[in-house]
Write an enzyme that holds these catalytic residues in place. Sequence first.
Site, PDB file in Angstrom:
ATOM      1  CB  CYS A 114      -0.947  -0.009   1.188  1.00 57.93           C
ATOM      2  SG  CYS A 114      -2.155  -1.329   1.050  1.00 57.93           S
ATOM      3  CG  HIS A 254      -3.150   3.567   1.818  1.00 56.52           C
ATOM      4  ND1 HIS A 254      -3.622   3.147   0.595  1.00 56.52           N
ATOM      5  CD2 HIS A 254      -3.220   2.501   2.644  1.00 56.52           C
ATOM      6  CE1 HIS A 254      -3.957   1.869   0.688  1.00 56.52           C
ATOM      7  NE2 HIS A 254      -3.729   1.459   1.923  1.00 56.52           N
ATOM      8  CG  ASN A 284      -6.432  -0.822   1.042  1.00 54.35           C
ATOM      9  OD1 ASN A 284      -5.763  -0.357   0.121  1.00 54.35           O
ATOM     10  ND2 ASN A 284      -5.899  -1.298   2.152  1.00 54.35           N
TER      11      ASN A 284
HETATM   12  N1  ACO Z   1     -17.949  -8.516   9.226  1.00 48.39           N
HETATM   13  C1  ACO Z   1     -18.374  -8.730  10.478  1.00 48.39           C
HETATM   14  N2  ACO Z   1     -17.527  -8.968  11.502  1.00 48.39           N
HETATM   15  C2  ACO Z   1     -16.211  -8.994  11.241  1.00 48.39           C
HETATM   16  C3  ACO Z   1     -15.696  -8.782   9.939  1.00 48.39           C
HETATM   17  C4  ACO Z   1     -16.635  -8.542   8.911  1.00 48.39           C
HETATM   18  N3  ACO Z   1     -16.257  -8.316   7.632  1.00 48.39           N
HETATM   19  N4  ACO Z   1     -14.357  -8.874   9.968  1.00 48.39           N
HETATM   20  C5  ACO Z   1     -14.027  -9.125  11.249  1.00 48.39           C
HETATM   21  N5  ACO Z   1     -15.132  -9.203  12.014  1.00 48.39           N
HETATM   22  C6  ACO Z   1     -15.237  -9.457  13.448  1.00 48.39           C
HETATM   23  C7  ACO Z   1     -14.051 -10.208  13.995  1.00 48.39           C
HETATM   24  O1  ACO Z   1     -14.209 -11.598  13.808  1.00 48.39           O
HETATM   25  C8  ACO Z   1     -14.084  -9.796  15.448  1.00 48.39           C
HETATM   26  O2  ACO Z   1     -15.061 -10.585  16.112  1.00 48.39           O
HETATM   27  P1  ACO Z   1     -14.805 -11.073  17.631  1.00 48.39           P
HETATM   28  O3  ACO Z   1     -14.716  -9.808  18.426  1.00 48.39           O
HETATM   29  O4  ACO Z   1     -16.008 -11.905  17.894  1.00 48.39           O
HETATM   30  O5  ACO Z   1     -13.503 -11.828  17.593  1.00 48.39           O
HETATM   31  C9  ACO Z   1     -14.608  -8.364  15.414  1.00 48.39           C
HETATM   32  O6  ACO Z   1     -15.244  -8.210  14.138  1.00 48.39           O
HETATM   33  C10 ACO Z   1     -13.534  -7.300  15.556  1.00 48.39           C
HETATM   34  O7  ACO Z   1     -12.452  -7.634  14.692  1.00 48.39           O
HETATM   35  P2  ACO Z   1     -11.165  -6.737  14.598  1.00 48.39           P
HETATM   36  O8  ACO Z   1     -10.220  -7.311  13.591  1.00 48.39           O
HETATM   37  O9  ACO Z   1     -10.643  -6.460  15.974  1.00 48.39           O
HETATM   38  O10 ACO Z   1     -11.810  -5.395  14.010  1.00 48.39           O
HETATM   39  P3  ACO Z   1     -11.165  -3.988  13.838  1.00 48.39           P
HETATM   40  O11 ACO Z   1     -11.988  -2.989  14.495  1.00 48.39           O
HETATM   41  O12 ACO Z   1      -9.683  -3.974  14.117  1.00 48.39           O
HETATM   42  O13 ACO Z   1     -11.339  -3.744  12.252  1.00 48.39           O
HETATM   43  C11 ACO Z   1      -9.980  -3.793  10.263  1.00 48.39           C
HETATM   44  C12 ACO Z   1     -10.699  -4.610  11.332  1.00 48.39           C
HETATM   45  C13 ACO Z   1     -11.019  -3.013   9.517  1.00 48.39           C
HETATM   46  C14 ACO Z   1      -9.230  -4.731   9.337  1.00 48.39           C
HETATM   47  C15 ACO Z   1      -8.995  -2.799  10.932  1.00 48.39           C
HETATM   48  O14 ACO Z   1      -8.240  -3.470  11.919  1.00 48.39           O
HETATM   49  C16 ACO Z   1      -8.032  -2.146   9.972  1.00 48.39           C
HETATM   50  O15 ACO Z   1      -8.399  -1.318   9.149  1.00 48.39           O
HETATM   51  N6  ACO Z   1      -6.705  -2.450  10.079  1.00 48.39           N
HETATM   52  C17 ACO Z   1      -5.655  -1.753   9.331  1.00 48.39           C
HETATM   53  C18 ACO Z   1      -5.616  -2.135   7.899  1.00 48.39           C
HETATM   54  C19 ACO Z   1      -4.473  -1.437   7.218  1.00 48.39           C
HETATM   55  O16 ACO Z   1      -4.212  -0.253   7.417  1.00 48.39           O
HETATM   56  N7  ACO Z   1      -3.706  -2.159   6.392  1.00 48.39           N
HETATM   57  C20 ACO Z   1      -2.560  -1.563   5.749  1.00 48.39           C
HETATM   58  C21 ACO Z   1      -2.715  -1.494   4.297  1.00 48.39           C
HETATM   59  S1  ACO Z   1      -3.105  -3.056   3.540  1.00 48.39           S
HETATM   60  C22 ACO Z   1      -1.733  -3.536   2.544  1.00 48.39           C
HETATM   61  O17 ACO Z   1      -0.635  -3.049   2.641  1.00 48.39           O
HETATM   62  C23 ACO Z   1      -1.956  -4.651   1.579  1.00 48.39           C
END
Ligand code: ACO
Length: 328
Positions: A114, A254, A284
């Site tokens: 990214c 980004h 993304n």
């Molecule tokens: N729908 C419903 N529930 C979901 C989903 C979904 N699509 N995905 C995860 N959940 C659930 C999980 O299972 C978890 O359930 P639990 O509490 O029962 O275990 C709950 O939601 C919370 O999950 P988290 O992963 O803690 O959710 P979070 O608030 O962290 O959001 C996300 C996840 C959106 C991925 C976030 O962490 C994020 O944006 N991270 C950074 C991503 C990023 O910047 N990446 C860099 C670039 S990517 C690259 O370089 C290729």
Amino acid sequence: MPLKSRITGTGSYTPETILDNSDLAKKIDTSDKWITARTGIRQRRVVKGSETNSDLCLKASENALQSAGIKAKELDLIIVATMSGDQPMPSTAAILQNKLGAKSAAAFDINAACSGFIYGLTVADNFVKSGSYKKVLLVGAEVNSKFLDWKDRATCVLFGDGAGAVVLEPTGGKKGILSTHIYSDGSMWDFICLPGGGSNHPPTSKTIRDRMHYIKMKGNETFKVAVRTLEKLVLDTLKVNNVKPSELAMLIPHQANMRIIAATAKRLKLPMSRVAVNLDKYGNTSAASIPIALDEVVREKRIKKDDYVMLEAFGSGLTWGSALIKWG
Ligand code: ACO
């Protein structure tokens, strides 16, 4: 006055097919409510049929060349930032060079996930500043949809396909790219990765069975590092250039997560009207997200001559980077 590089043209292209959150909720255990609240994403674009990464590059590049007012045959370098190229070899940049008919251009790819566009901008900027190349095409392009595990709700809802491109040319004035900054920390390489298909895990029926050819992400861990790192990065970038946060006309981050974007804007005390956001439409798009957003703000005339514009990104590697531009 030493040479600088200047963005003289921008272009972008996203595939026609729209996949919205409710389409995904029909296939996996997720909901529009969860995706919108946790990420800000409402829909994403995905390629159809045989459309490839280099096809997206071509359309974005043609737009950028047209806006710069130059012909493909005038280019002397093409860089494609991508983690989802047409094939491992040759580079997508080489395939694009052929499709464009840019016979005089050297061509290679950069993979910094990214952060790829910022890494590519840094390389292109240095080639132009050194006087090595006069007309450089830099493209950020991804076909993420082919590398997503459509059964993994934690990743497949996040990504989309698209391409953005810029043309860089030298300038002797005060405008242009003021500074670029790139960083990495490989100790967290497994936070976001695609483990299968390389020399560590060449493709076998087992790697396919184990779903190793798809993007894996430790989302929550990545989120925390991203927020912390980007807040410091944007302030450091302004400081190096003696520019106050209040002087920033536009932040082009980004597009991974609205909560990450809002946290960075808050740290800079920037109103959201001065932040480019399009992840609601495209999700993304990794290396493509910044050049697509840049092209949109340019075409919407949201930036004008002499404006300070900041680009910043964070991604797999881990990698991160920024650029400060005096537009014009
Ligand atoms: N729908 C419903 N529930 C979901 C989903 C979904 N699509 N995905 C995860 N959940 C659930 C999980 O299972 C978890 O359930 P639990 O509490 O029962 O275990 C709950 O939601 C919370 O999950 P988290 O992963 O803690 O959710 P979070 O608030 O962290 O959001 C996300 C996840 C959106 C991925 C976030 O962490 C994020 O944006 N991270 C950074 C991503 C990023 O910047 N990446 C860099 C670039 S990517 C690259 O370089 C290729």
